[in-house]
Design a protein around this motif. Sequence first.
Motif, PDB file in Angstrom:
ATOM      1  N   GLY A   1      28.432  57.894  39.920  1.00 15.07           N
ATOM      2  CA  GLY A   1      29.823  57.457  39.880  1.00 15.07           C
ATOM      3  C   GLY A   1      30.017  56.104  40.543  1.00 15.07           C
ATOM      4  N   HIS A   2      30.906  55.323  39.994  1.00 13.90           N
ATOM      5  CA  HIS A   2      31.309  54.039  40.582  1.00 13.90           C
ATOM      6  C   HIS A   2      32.823  53.938  40.530  1.00 13.90           C
ATOM      7  CE1 HIS A   2      27.129  53.063  39.321  1.00 13.90           C
ATOM      8  NE2 HIS A   2      27.126  52.314  40.410  1.00 13.90           N
ATOM      9  N   THR A   3      33.410  53.281  41.500  1.00 20.14           N
ATOM     10  CA  THR A   3      34.847  53.056  41.484  1.00 20.14           C
ATOM     11  C   THR A   3      35.184  51.860  40.599  1.00 20.14           C
ATOM     12  OG1 THR A   3      34.830  51.559  43.380  1.00 20.14           O
ATOM     13  CG2 THR A   3      35.059  53.941  43.835  1.00 20.14           C
ATOM     14  N   VAL A   4      36.468  51.749  40.254  1.00 18.88           N
ATOM     15  CA  VAL A   4      36.925  50.580  39.514  1.00 18.88           C
ATOM     16  C   VAL A   4      36.656  49.317  40.331  1.00 18.88           C
ATOM     17  CG1 VAL A   4      38.964  49.423  38.579  1.00 18.88           C
ATOM     18  CG2 VAL A   4      38.659  51.885  38.235  1.00 18.88           C
ATOM     19  N   ALA A   5      36.800  49.425  41.649  1.00 18.17           N
ATOM     20  CA  ALA A   5      36.509  48.278  42.517  1.00 18.17           C
ATOM     21  C   ALA A   5      35.043  47.875  42.411  1.00 18.17           C
ATOM     22  CB  ALA A   5      36.862  48.616  43.967  1.00 18.17           C
ATOM     23  N   ASP A   6      34.138  48.854  42.340  1.00 17.05           N
ATOM     24  CA  ASP A   6      32.713  48.557  42.164  1.00 17.05           C
ATOM     25  C   ASP A   6      32.488  47.783  40.868  1.00 17.05           C
ATOM     26  OD1 ASP A   6      32.032  49.980  44.464  1.00 17.05           O
ATOM     27  OD2 ASP A   6      31.647  51.838  43.365  1.00 17.05           O
ATOM     28  N   PHE A   7      33.139  48.258  39.800  1.00 17.36           N
ATOM     29  CA  PHE A   7      32.976  47.605  38.498  1.00 17.36           C
ATOM     30  C   PHE A   7      33.471  46.164  38.581  1.00 17.36           C
ATOM     31  CE2 PHE A   7      33.527  46.479  34.148  1.00 17.36           C
ATOM     32  CZ  PHE A   7      32.704  47.298  33.398  1.00 17.36           C
ATOM     33  N   ALA A   8      34.629  45.974  39.210  1.00 19.03           N
ATOM     34  CA  ALA A   8      35.196  44.630  39.314  1.00 19.03           C
ATOM     35  C   ALA A   8      34.310  43.715  40.149  1.00 19.03           C
ATOM     36  CB  ALA A   8      36.603  44.703  39.896  1.00 19.03           C
ATOM     37  N   ARG A   9      33.841  44.200  41.296  1.00 17.68           N
ATOM     38  CA  ARG A   9      32.981  43.376  42.145  1.00 17.68           C
ATOM     39  C   ARG A   9      31.716  42.955  41.392  1.00 17.68           C
ATOM     40  NH1 ARG A   9      34.996  46.679  46.524  1.00 17.68           N
ATOM     41  NH2 ARG A   9      33.457  48.302  46.077  1.00 17.68           N
ATOM     42  N   THR A  10      31.142  43.888  40.646  1.00 14.98           N
ATOM     43  CA  THR A  10      29.926  43.584  39.892  1.00 14.98           C
ATOM     44  C   THR A  10      30.206  42.556  38.799  1.00 14.98           C
ATOM     45  OG1 THR A  10      29.112  45.834  40.302  1.00 14.98           O
ATOM     46  CG2 THR A  10      28.056  44.592  38.525  1.00 14.98           C
TER      47      THR A  10
ATOM     48  N   GLU B   1      37.664  40.173  45.264  1.00  7.62           N
ATOM     49  CA  GLU B   1      38.806  40.385  46.141  1.00  7.62           C
ATOM     50  C   GLU B   1      39.769  39.191  46.161  1.00  7.62           C
ATOM     51  OE1 GLU B   1      35.881  41.625  46.730  1.00  7.62           O
ATOM     52  OE2 GLU B   1      36.391  43.749  46.984  1.00  7.62           O
ATOM     53  N   ARG B   2      39.266  38.026  45.865  1.00  8.48           N
ATOM     54  CA  ARG B   2      40.112  36.821  45.872  1.00  8.48           C
ATOM     55  C   ARG B   2      40.996  36.737  44.629  1.00  8.48           C
ATOM     56  NH1 ARG B   2      38.393  32.494  49.156  1.00  8.48           N
ATOM     57  NH2 ARG B   2      39.171  31.041  47.575  1.00  8.48           N
ATOM     58  N   HIS B   3      40.689  37.536  43.616  1.00 13.95           N
ATOM     59  CA  HIS B   3      41.407  37.409  42.344  1.00 13.95           C
ATOM     60  C   HIS B   3      42.084  38.688  41.873  1.00 13.95           C
ATOM     61  CE1 HIS B   3      39.595  33.420  41.708  1.00 13.95           C
ATOM     62  NE2 HIS B   3      38.469  33.956  42.161  1.00 13.95           N
ATOM     63  N   LEU B   4      41.817  39.805  42.525  1.00 14.35           N
ATOM     64  CA  LEU B   4      42.413  41.075  42.111  1.00 14.35           C
ATOM     65  C   LEU B   4      43.761  41.305  42.784  1.00 14.35           C
ATOM     66  CD1 LEU B   4      39.413  43.578  42.110  1.00 14.35           C
ATOM     67  CD2 LEU B   4      40.409  42.359  40.169  1.00 14.35           C
TER      68      LEU B   4
END
Length: 327
Positions: A249-258, A268-271
């Motif tokens: 499992g991965h969080t949506v935050a994990d997907f975005a960071r990747t 984090e600077r753009h979300l």
Amino acid sequence: MSRTPTALITGITGQDGSFLAELLLEKGYVVTGVVRGSAEDSLGPLEHLRGELELVRGELLQPDTLHNAIERVRPRELYHLAAPSFIPASWQRPGETMQAIAGSSAAILEAVREVDPTIRVFVPASGAIFGDAPESPQREDTPCRPTTPYAIAKLAAHELVGALRAHDRLHASSGIVFNHESERRPEQFVTRKITRAAAAIALGRQQELELGSLDAVRDWSFAGDVMYGAWLMLQQDRPDDYVLASGVGHTVADFARTAFACVGLDAERHLRVAPSLVRAVEGTASVGDPAKARERLGWRATVGFEELVERMVRADMRSLQAGAPGS
């Protein structure tokens, strides 16, 4: 039985159908796709293979058209992939969702029983059928507690496959597929929203991305790998149901960071979290246990999480740079 394998695919112009069609053509199948409109309409990601495919008309909400397609083609294998897939929309049209998913699956199975009960059938369920399950990861025998009209419809289709398999001895299998992605995923889905935004921000065409909850957990796999699993299911002597998932499992935050890291950006600077997009807090993490598929089918993923995300970001970069419209 014909020496040349034949397959009929509903939903052939979608993400899953396109990867499955490519796989079957590589394996020497004669592939027929069910399309809603005319044969001249766009085939989306399969347009480059137009001359290698047969096409027949069919509509999920018109069972007779599905029956006619099966009777005309009489395939060795049938993959019923067509269905509404955007879960939030199921709340607006629950009746239509039930008919399009459970109703069309019933029509497909009934037609197979009448036309040729030796046809092997794959019907995709969804990891969403488990809903607020009592355990994570979820296995084939995990109790289901669906929480959306979409998930309820998928569970109905899943149970129907098992019932008709037992009652009529059909070679019908249900694939409990968890989230699976690719560069062919439509842009309304959060994964493509993220990869498209990462590419656009890297190119200076966008400044930020608004999302809902960043803590939601999903089990993401590559769509092509999942369709290979579907094919493997229909090569077995005995039909059965299998979870097709990565097991991680991965969080949506994990997907975005990747995704943002693929283009050298700090997510984090753009979300920005938009309260209007945040849904109810989720309970059980949606993660599948693919142990049965690995053991009995020999199924293995070929594309890992980081590679999948990068593949999607790079495709969106190319598309934006070329000025191509979103899929």
